[in-house]
Design a protein around this motif. Structure first.
Motif, mmCIF file in Angstrom:
data_model
loop_
_atom_site.group_PDB
_atom_site.id
_atom_site.type_symbol
_atom_site.label_atom_id
_atom_site.label_comp_id
_atom_site.label_asym_id
_atom_site.label_seq_id
_atom_site.Cartn_x
_atom_site.Cartn_y
_atom_site.Cartn_z
ATOM 1 N N GLY A 4 0.840 -0.988 0.049
ATOM 2 C CA GLY A 4 -0.145 -0.116 -0.099
ATOM 3 C C GLY A 4 1.025 1.193 0.028
ATOM 4 O O GLY A 4 0.643 2.173 -0.676
ATOM 5 N N SER A 7 2.389 1.647 -3.583
ATOM 6 C CA SER A 7 1.262 1.990 -4.286
ATOM 7 C C SER A 7 1.202 3.418 -4.491
ATOM 8 O O SER A 7 1.061 4.085 -5.508
ATOM 9 C CB SER A 7 -0.035 1.169 -4.410
ATOM 10 O OG SER A 7 0.394 -0.245 -4.539
ATOM 11 N N SER A 8 1.166 3.939 -2.897
ATOM 12 C CA SER A 8 0.933 5.426 -3.020
ATOM 13 C C SER A 8 2.072 6.146 -3.473
ATOM 14 O O SER A 8 1.819 7.225 -4.072
ATOM 15 C CB SER A 8 0.747 5.939 -1.676
ATOM 16 O OG SER A 8 -0.773 5.250 -0.969
ATOM 17 N N SER A 11 2.041 6.260 -7.151
ATOM 18 C CA SER A 11 0.838 7.065 -7.688
ATOM 19 C C SER A 11 1.125 8.461 -7.499
ATOM 20 O O SER A 11 1.096 9.193 -8.711
ATOM 21 C CB SER A 11 -0.500 6.735 -6.770
ATOM 22 O OG SER A 11 -1.313 7.423 -7.044
ATOM 23 N N ARG A 12 1.818 9.060 -6.380
ATOM 24 C CA ARG A 12 2.047 10.399 -6.002
ATOM 25 C C ARG A 12 3.068 10.763 -7.318
ATOM 26 O O ARG A 12 3.068 11.745 -8.085
ATOM 27 C CB ARG A 12 2.654 10.735 -4.950
ATOM 28 C CG ARG A 12 3.057 11.975 -4.555
ATOM 29 C CD ARG A 12 4.307 12.374 -3.414
ATOM 30 N NE ARG A 12 4.580 13.531 -3.483
ATOM 31 C CZ ARG A 12 5.685 13.993 -4.434
ATOM 32 N NH1 ARG A 12 6.162 13.344 -4.927
ATOM 33 N NH2 ARG A 12 5.874 15.350 -3.929
ATOM 34 N N MET A 210 -4.616 2.608 -7.251
ATOM 35 C CA MET A 210 -4.309 3.776 -6.300
ATOM 36 C C MET A 210 -4.180 5.061 -7.234
ATOM 37 O O MET A 210 -4.610 6.354 -6.763
ATOM 38 C CB MET A 210 -2.951 3.645 -5.603
ATOM 39 C CG MET A 210 -2.427 4.665 -4.722
ATOM 40 S SD MET A 210 -3.701 5.224 -3.541
ATOM 41 C CE MET A 210 -3.647 3.789 -2.525
ATOM 42 N N HIS A 213 -7.553 6.325 -7.669
ATOM 43 C CA HIS A 213 -8.054 7.052 -6.558
ATOM 44 C C HIS A 213 -7.566 8.317 -6.233
ATOM 45 O O HIS A 213 -8.127 9.427 -5.624
ATOM 46 C CB HIS A 213 -7.646 6.221 -5.174
ATOM 47 C CG HIS A 213 -8.622 4.958 -5.018
ATOM 48 N ND1 HIS A 213 -9.795 5.251 -4.741
ATOM 49 C CD2 HIS A 213 -8.489 3.594 -4.966
ATOM 50 C CE1 HIS A 213 -10.343 4.038 -4.457
ATOM 51 N NE2 HIS A 213 -9.584 2.995 -4.516
ATOM 52 N N THR A 214 -6.120 8.439 -6.860
ATOM 53 C CA THR A 214 -5.454 9.866 -6.515
ATOM 54 C C THR A 214 -6.146 10.900 -7.509
ATOM 55 O O THR A 214 -6.455 11.963 -7.075
ATOM 56 C CB THR A 214 -3.857 9.609 -7.061
ATOM 57 O OG1 THR A 214 -3.559 8.779 -6.181
ATOM 58 C CG2 THR A 214 -3.466 11.045 -6.660
ATOM 59 N N CYS A 279 -8.662 8.373 -0.944
ATOM 60 C CA CYS A 279 -7.236 8.153 -0.406
ATOM 61 C C CYS A 279 -6.774 9.166 0.501
ATOM 62 O O CYS A 279 -7.241 10.232 0.319
ATOM 63 C CB CYS A 279 -6.490 7.981 -1.802
ATOM 64 S SG CYS A 279 -6.190 9.743 -2.658
ATOM 65 N N ARG A 280 -5.840 8.694 0.987
ATOM 66 C CA ARG A 280 -5.188 9.486 1.945
ATOM 67 C C ARG A 280 -4.434 10.722 1.496
ATOM 68 O O ARG A 280 -4.040 10.526 0.219
ATOM 69 C CB ARG A 280 -4.203 9.073 3.021
ATOM 70 C CG ARG A 280 -3.173 8.293 2.387
ATOM 71 C CD ARG A 280 -2.220 7.510 3.326
ATOM 72 N NE ARG A 280 -1.180 6.823 2.862
ATOM 73 C CZ ARG A 280 0.003 7.516 2.522
ATOM 74 N NH1 ARG A 280 0.135 8.916 2.985
ATOM 75 N NH2 ARG A 280 1.115 7.034 1.856
ATOM 76 N N ILE A 282 -1.578 12.720 -0.265
ATOM 77 C CA ILE A 282 -0.354 12.247 -0.780
ATOM 78 C C ILE A 282 0.552 13.050 -1.666
ATOM 79 O O ILE A 282 1.614 12.845 -2.046
ATOM 80 C CB ILE A 282 -0.343 10.951 -1.757
ATOM 81 C CG1 ILE A 282 -0.975 11.056 -2.817
ATOM 82 C CG2 ILE A 282 -0.917 9.597 -0.716
ATOM 83 C CD1 ILE A 282 -1.100 10.106 -4.136
#
Length: 439
Positions: A4, A7-8, A11-12, A210, A213-214, A279-280, A282
Motif C-alpha cells: 500500500g 502504491s501510494s 501513484s504520487r 491507487m 483513487h488519486t 485516498c489519504r 499524498i
C-alpha cells in the motif's frame, strides 16, 4: 501495508509527472504523419481476455463509461476545446458525435486488433480527429490536447469498472480478468497517442487502482462539484441525444449517478458504506502550487485558471451553491476568506485582469444572489461523516425514479435472470444505434 505504501508513492510520482505533461501535445504535425502500430508490450491473449471481460459485463461497463463521459466533461479546458469543434453542443450534433464514439468503442471491444481490421481503422480515425481538433484549438489560443488530458481520458473508460464494480453489477472476483481489462485499455491508450510514461494502465493492478483513487481525490471530486453552465449545456446535449435509445436517463440523474460513483458525500444512495473510500493525502500544498504555477499561465488554462485553483487543493473540499438573503447578499464580499469554512469569496491569483473570485463566479454562472460555500474537510475520517443520501431528495420525482431504477437494473446483474434481461434490453438499444449509424 508495504504494498500500500509503495502504491501510494508510485501513484504520487506518476500524478506529479502526469500534470507536468500539460506542455506535451498528445500528437503534433498532420494526420498524414501519424503512424499506427501495436506497442512492443502488446499481449494478444491478455487483450482478448480483456475484451471477454467486457462482453461478460457489458451492461455495467457501459453504464460506467457513460458516467465516465460526464467526468471527462467536467474538465473546463478540455470542454472548451470540445465546444470549439461545434460537433457536440446541440442534441443533433451530440447524437452524431457520441453515438459515433460509442460505435468506435464497440469496435475496439469486439473486433480483432490487427492492421487493416475494423478496430485498427477506427483507432486511426479517432486519433486523426483528435489531432485535427487539437491543431484547430491551438490556432485560437485554446491550448492543445496534451498527454495529461489523453491519459486522464483513459480513466473515463476504465476507472469506474476497475474501482467501483460492485456499484455497476460487474463480476470482479477474478484478478486476471481485471488485469486483462486494464491491459486492454493500456493498448487502446497507446493506439490513441498516450506515451508509455504517461499510460496509467501499464502499472500493476494495485498501483492502477491507487492512481485512479488519486485522480479522483485531487481532480474529479472537486471538478464534479463545480458545475458550470457549459458543462450543463454540453452534458445536457449528450443526454438528450441518447434519451430516445437509452431508458431512464436525464441530466440530473446521470450527474447523480456519476457523483455517486466518484464518492462525493451526499450521493451514497444504496451504497455499502464500508466500501466507500477516499485516498489519504499524498500530494502537498507546495506540490499543487507548483502545478498551478505551471498550468494557469498557459493557453486554454489561463482563461479558466480560477476553476483550476479551486480544484487543486491539498485539502478535501465540499462545495455548495447557496442562495443569499438580501442582507448577506449586499455584504458577502466581507465574509470569511481563505481556507476556513464559509463563503468562498476569494482565491489566490489573478487571471486575465479579473480576480479569481469574479472569474470563478462567472465560470460557474452564479447569480448576484448566490454564493459558493466551501467546507474544508481535514481528513478521511471527517469526510466519512458527511456521507449520506441527502442529495437524492433534492431531485425531481422523475429524476429520483431514474436513479432508483438505474441502480435496481445494475443490481439485477448479480442474478442470472437479471443479467439476461439487462443484456436483452442493451442488445435492442445497440441494434437501434447501429441502424441509426447505418452499420
Amino acid at each position: 501495508m508495504t504494498k500500500g505504501i509503495r502504491s501510494s508513492a508510485v501513484s504520487r510520482q506518476y500524478f506529479m509527472h502526469l500534470l507536468a505533461a500539460i506542455n506535451k501535445p498528445c500528437d503534433a504535425g498532420t494526420a498524414a504523419e501519424l503512424e499506427t502500430c501495436l506497442p512492443t508490450w502488446f499481449d494478444e491473449a491478455k487483450f482478448k481476455r480483456g475484451q471477454k471481460f467486457y462482453s461478460d459485463n457489458r451492461f455495467g461497463i457501459l453504464q460506467g463509461n457513460f458516467c465516465g463521459l460526464a467526468v471527462l466533461l467536467s474538465d473546463q479546458k478540455g470542454l472548451r476545446i470540445l465546444e470549439h469543434t461545434k460537433k457536440s453542443s446541440t442534441t443533433e450534433t451530440a447524437r452524431k458525435r457520441y453515438i459515433s464514439t460509442f460505435m468506435h468503442m464497440n469496435d475496439w471491444y469486439e473486433c480483432e486488433l490487427a492492421p487493416g481490421s475494423k478496430s485498427w481503422k477506427s483507432l486511426s480515425q479517432v486519433r486523426r480527429m483528435h489531432l485535427s481538433a487539437s491543431n484547430s484549438a491551438k490556432k485560437r489560443s485554446l491550448g492543445f490536447i496534451n498527454q495529461s488530458e489523453m491519459a486522464l481520458t483513459t480513466f473515463g473508460f476504465m476507472g469506474f469498472p476497475v474501482l467501483r464494480p460492485h456499484l455497476l453489477g460487474i463480476r470482479h472476483d477474478n484478478r486476471e480478468d481485471r488485469e486483462a481489462f486494464v491491459h486492454f485499455w493500456a493498448v487502446i491508450g497507446f493506439m490513441l497517442g498516450v506515451q508509455d510514461e504517461f499510460n496509467m494502465c501499464l502499472f500493476p493492478l494495485e498501483v492502477v487502482e491507487m492512481i485512479c483513487h488519486t485522480v479522483i481525490r485531487y481532480v474529479f471530486v472537486p471538478s464534479l462539484q463545480l458545475e458550470s453552465p457549459l458543462l450543463r449545456h454540453m452534458l445536457g446535449a449528450v443526454v438528450d441525444a441518447f434519451t430516445s435509445y437509452v431508458p431512464l436517463v436525464s441530466y440530473e440523474s446521470v450527474l447523480f449517478m456519476t457523483r455517486r460513483l466518484i464518492g462525493i458525500p451526499g450521493y451514497q444512495y444504496m451504497v455499502d458504506m464500508e466500501k466507500e473510500y477516499i485516498c489519504r493525502p499524498i500530494v502537498s500544498k507546495s506540490d499543487l502550487d507548483e502545478i498551478l504555477d505551471n498550468l494557469t499561465p498557459r493557453d486554454g488554462y489561463r482563461q479558466v485558471g480560477a476553476m483550476y485553483r479551486a480544484i487543486f487543493s491539498d485539502k478535501l473540499r465540499l462545495y455548495t451553491v447557496k442562495e443569499l438573503p438580501d442582507e448577506i447578499n449586499h455584504n458577502y464580499a466581507d465574509m470569511t476568506k481563505g481556507e476556513t469554512n464559509g463563503t468562498y469569496t476569494q482565491l489566490p491569483g489573478d487571471d486575465d485582469q479579473k480576480s479569481s473570485e469574479l472569474q470563478l463566479r462567472e465560470l460557474m454562472g452564479l447569480k448576484h444572489n448566490q454564493a459558493l460555500v466551501v467546507t474544508t474537510v481535514e481528513d478521511d475520517s471527517e469526510w466519512s461523516t458527511y456521507r449520506n443520501d441527502s442529495k437524492l431528495a433534492l431531485l425531481s420525482y422523475r429524476d429520483q425514479t431514474n436513479v432508483r431504477w438505474t441502480i435496481q437494473c445494475l443490481n439485477m446483474c448479480n442474478t442470472t435472470i437479471g443479467r439476461y434481461l439487462n443484456e436483452t434490453v442493451l442488445s435492442i438499444a445497440l441494434y437501434r444505434l447501429r441502424r441509426l449509424m447505418g452499420n
